[in-house]
Design a protein around this motif. Structure first.
Motif, PDB file in Angstrom:
ATOM      1  N   LEU A 190       4.020   6.444   1.705  1.00  0.00           N
ATOM      2  CA  LEU A 190       2.956   7.417   1.484  1.00  0.00           C
ATOM      3  C   LEU A 190       2.223   7.136   0.166  1.00  0.00           C
ATOM      4  O   LEU A 190       0.984   7.165   0.106  1.00  0.00           O
ATOM      5  CB  LEU A 190       3.523   8.839   1.479  1.00  0.00           C
ATOM      6  CG  LEU A 190       3.977   9.391   2.843  1.00  0.00           C
ATOM      7  CD1 LEU A 190       4.615  10.754   2.668  1.00  0.00           C
ATOM      8  CD2 LEU A 190       2.780   9.476   3.805  1.00  0.00           C
ATOM      9  N   THR A 193       0.223   3.951   0.595  1.00  0.00           N
ATOM     10  CA  THR A 193      -0.967   4.209   1.406  1.00  0.00           C
ATOM     11  C   THR A 193      -2.020   4.976   0.610  1.00  0.00           C
ATOM     12  O   THR A 193      -3.227   4.700   0.715  1.00  0.00           O
ATOM     13  CB  THR A 193      -0.588   4.998   2.667  1.00  0.00           C
ATOM     14  OG1 THR A 193       0.444   4.295   3.369  1.00  0.00           O
ATOM     15  CG2 THR A 193      -1.786   5.192   3.575  1.00  0.00           C
ATOM     16  N   TYR A 194      -1.555   5.947  -0.200  1.00  0.00           N
ATOM     17  CA  TYR A 194      -2.491   6.707  -1.045  1.00  0.00           C
ATOM     18  C   TYR A 194      -3.192   5.798  -2.045  1.00  0.00           C
ATOM     19  O   TYR A 194      -4.413   5.867  -2.229  1.00  0.00           O
ATOM     20  CB  TYR A 194      -1.737   7.818  -1.765  1.00  0.00           C
ATOM     21  CG  TYR A 194      -2.589   8.614  -2.737  1.00  0.00           C
ATOM     22  CD1 TYR A 194      -3.552   9.506  -2.278  1.00  0.00           C
ATOM     23  CD2 TYR A 194      -2.436   8.441  -4.107  1.00  0.00           C
ATOM     24  CE1 TYR A 194      -4.341  10.211  -3.173  1.00  0.00           C
ATOM     25  CE2 TYR A 194      -3.209   9.145  -5.010  1.00  0.00           C
ATOM     26  CZ  TYR A 194      -4.168  10.031  -4.543  1.00  0.00           C
ATOM     27  OH  TYR A 194      -4.958  10.718  -5.427  1.00  0.00           O
ATOM     28  N   TRP A 195      -2.394   4.939  -2.688  1.00  0.00           N
ATOM     29  CA  TRP A 195      -3.001   3.995  -3.638  1.00  0.00           C
ATOM     30  C   TRP A 195      -3.972   3.053  -2.929  1.00  0.00           C
ATOM     31  O   TRP A 195      -5.072   2.776  -3.436  1.00  0.00           O
ATOM     32  CB  TRP A 195      -1.896   3.187  -4.319  1.00  0.00           C
ATOM     33  CG  TRP A 195      -2.433   2.052  -5.144  1.00  0.00           C
ATOM     34  CD1 TRP A 195      -2.923   2.107  -6.411  1.00  0.00           C
ATOM     35  CD2 TRP A 195      -2.554   0.690  -4.726  1.00  0.00           C
ATOM     36  NE1 TRP A 195      -3.340   0.869  -6.814  1.00  0.00           N
ATOM     37  CE2 TRP A 195      -3.126  -0.032  -5.807  1.00  0.00           C
ATOM     38  CE3 TRP A 195      -2.233  -0.003  -3.555  1.00  0.00           C
ATOM     39  CZ2 TRP A 195      -3.373  -1.390  -5.739  1.00  0.00           C
ATOM     40  CZ3 TRP A 195      -2.483  -1.362  -3.496  1.00  0.00           C
ATOM     41  CH2 TRP A 195      -3.045  -2.045  -4.575  1.00  0.00           C
ATOM     42  N   SER A 197      -5.617   3.626  -0.166  1.00  0.00           N
ATOM     43  CA  SER A 197      -6.824   4.357   0.232  1.00  0.00           C
ATOM     44  C   SER A 197      -7.747   4.593  -0.959  1.00  0.00           C
ATOM     45  O   SER A 197      -8.974   4.571  -0.815  1.00  0.00           O
ATOM     46  CB  SER A 197      -6.447   5.687   0.878  1.00  0.00           C
ATOM     47  OG  SER A 197      -5.781   6.528  -0.061  1.00  0.00           O
TER      48      SER A 197
END
Length: 488
Positions: A190, A193-195, A197
């Motif tokens: 997560l 993926t956040y980084w 995005s």
């Protein structure tokens, strides 16, 4: 430059690497546990194989004793080979805990094999009773082997009971570890993926913000996007577009300002032309008055005064012509001589004027009021400041395809900066010359008239005088769309 596609492949590779690592860890643990189970099961199978092999030997031996054929004998040999092989397998099961029991077990197998061999030997010697006795002994040993096999297996079960419990406990712990590991991997993915995005959405947001600024007309703010992919390239291109639009807007504003100034100048020019028309009566009236005074002076016998008035009148009439007209060098020389007559009357012996003219060049066309302003500049700046006056040389020379006109004086000269200002048409002249046309204006008109820059050359040294050289082509190049100058 990292492309977005590379970033996506990188993220996918990281996820696959993590999943592969988990799969390898679980596979390794399962394989290890399975190998341990297989080892224990193999121990039981080997011991059970000893029991089965001993019973098979007894069966085959009984068949041979009842029917001593070659086939039955071969079958006994095969059964004995199987039990020997099983005995060797038992050797591999020996450890510290079962060494005594398995040693006895192996010795028992050896005794069983020896007993069956003695029974076969007595049978071959036709000693039936001895063979039967050994057969009974072999049967008894076989039963004892079966009982001892159960005893050894029971011992093995007790020995590995603790191991079974440890495996079960490890399985439970491994399940808990798997759950925690799964949660940690989910959190890590997560965050990753956040980084990932952010590396895409943040530049897009910056670009969107810049687009909003441009939509509000703020073209002076640079577009900065912190990225190293296609979005960065798009931002740079967008910034170039912003600069071009900003330059275009500035250019349009400058053009609008220039058009406004041109409109104002046009109005001023119209007003100036109106005033010029209103004041034209004065020079014409002055010209007629000079002619009347010249005739009256001649009638009264003052011939020098009459000639001087004629020169002034001729000079005035020539100066009233339009500046956009072309004239011959002859016309310019005539008015120059009239001007010098006036200056000689002013300076007397302080001014020497020398003429050197090639008659074949006098019909070449030049712009009107070209030579007089240059000579007048020499009179004002070279002769007038000196107490003893000076000399001016005027030459017209034939140079095949061109005419060279030289105006030279022995005055105070000019600095290099002033010469540069004149040639670059940057000199602001405030002197009230008779024609109202300054030196820089003459340079500009000559270049416009002939269409090239090298039409004039100035050689001057401070304290030693000045020499102005004009290179006049005999045939003027006229563009197709340009009208020939008026030669009336």
């Amino acid at each position: 430059m990292n492309t977005i596609q590379k970033k996506i492949w990188m993220l996918a590779s990281v996820v696959l690497l993590i999943m592969l690592s988990i799969w390898l860890a679980f596979t390794y643990y399962n394989q290890k546990t399975q190998n341990q189970y297989n080892d224990i099961l193999q121990r039981y199978l080997i011991m059970n194989e000893v029991t089965s092999a001993s019973q098979q030997v007894i069966t085959d031996l009984n068949n041979y004793l009842l029917n001593p054929s070659l086939t039955n004998l071969e079958q006994i040999n095969m059964s004995q080979e199987e039990i020997r092989y099983a005995k060797y397998e038992v050797y591999n099961l020996v450890n510290v805990e079962n060494e005594f029991a398995l040693t006895n077990y192996i010795n028992l197998i050896d005794s069983f094999i020896e007993t069956t061999n003695r029974s076969l030997k007595f049978q071959s010697e036709e000693e039936v009773e001895a063979s039967a006795k050994e057969f009974s002994e072999a049967t008894r040993i076989s039963k004892y082997i079966s009982e001892m096999t159960l005893t050894v297996i029971d011992t093995e079960l007790k020995t590995y009971d603790r191991f079974y419990r440890e495996i079960i406990e490890q399985s439970d712990e491994f399940k808990k570890l798997g759950i925690w590991l799964l949660l940690l991997i989910i959190v890590f993915l997560l965050l990753l993926t956040y980084w990932f995005s952010l590396t895409i959405t943040r530049p897009v947001q910056q670009l969107t913000k810049a687009a909003n600024e441009l939509s509000k007309g703020r073209f002076d703010r640079p577009i900065k996007v912190e990225s190293n992919d296609e979005i960065s390239f798009l931002a740079k291109t967008f910034d170039h577009m912003r600069i071009n639009i900003n330059n275009l807007i500035s250019e349009i504003q400058q053009k609008a300002q220039l058009e406004h100034e041109l409109q104002q100048n046009k109005l001023l020019l119209q007003e100036s032309q109106l005033r010029s028309l209103q004041s034209q009566i004065n020079p014409h009236f002055l010209f007629n008055t000079l002619n009347t005074l010249s005739k009256k002076a001649y009638l009264e016998g003052a011939e020098e005064t009459s000639d001087l008035l004629v020169s002034v009148a001729g000079l005035l009439r020539y100066n009233l012509k339009r500046l956009d007209r072309s004239v011959t060098i002859h016309e310019e020389v005539v008015v120059l001589q009239q001007y010098m007559e006036i200056q000689k009357a002013r300076f007397t012996d302080r001014l020497d004027f020398h003429l050197d003219i090639d008659e074949s060049c006098l019909q070449v066309q030049i712009p009107g009021l070209t030579l007089q302003p240059i000579v007048e500049n020499a009179v004002i700046h070279a002769i007038e400041p000196k107490e003893d006056g000076g000399s001016i040389w005027f030459r017209v020379l034939d140079e095949n395809d061109s005419v060279t006109i030289e105006i030279e004086d022995d005055g105070v000269g000019m600095s290099k900066d002033k010469v540069t200002q004149i040639l670059e048409e940057r000199l602001v002249e405030t002197e009230g010359h008779s024609t109202g046309i300054g030196f820089s204006n003459v340079v500009k008109r000559l270049r416009l008239f002939y269409g090239f820059e090298d039409v004039i050359q100035i050689d001057s040294t401070e304290g030693q005088g000045t020499k102005v050289v004009l290179k006049i082509p005999k045939i003027r190049r006229i563009d197709n769309n340009e009208k020939a100058p008026d030669r009336r």
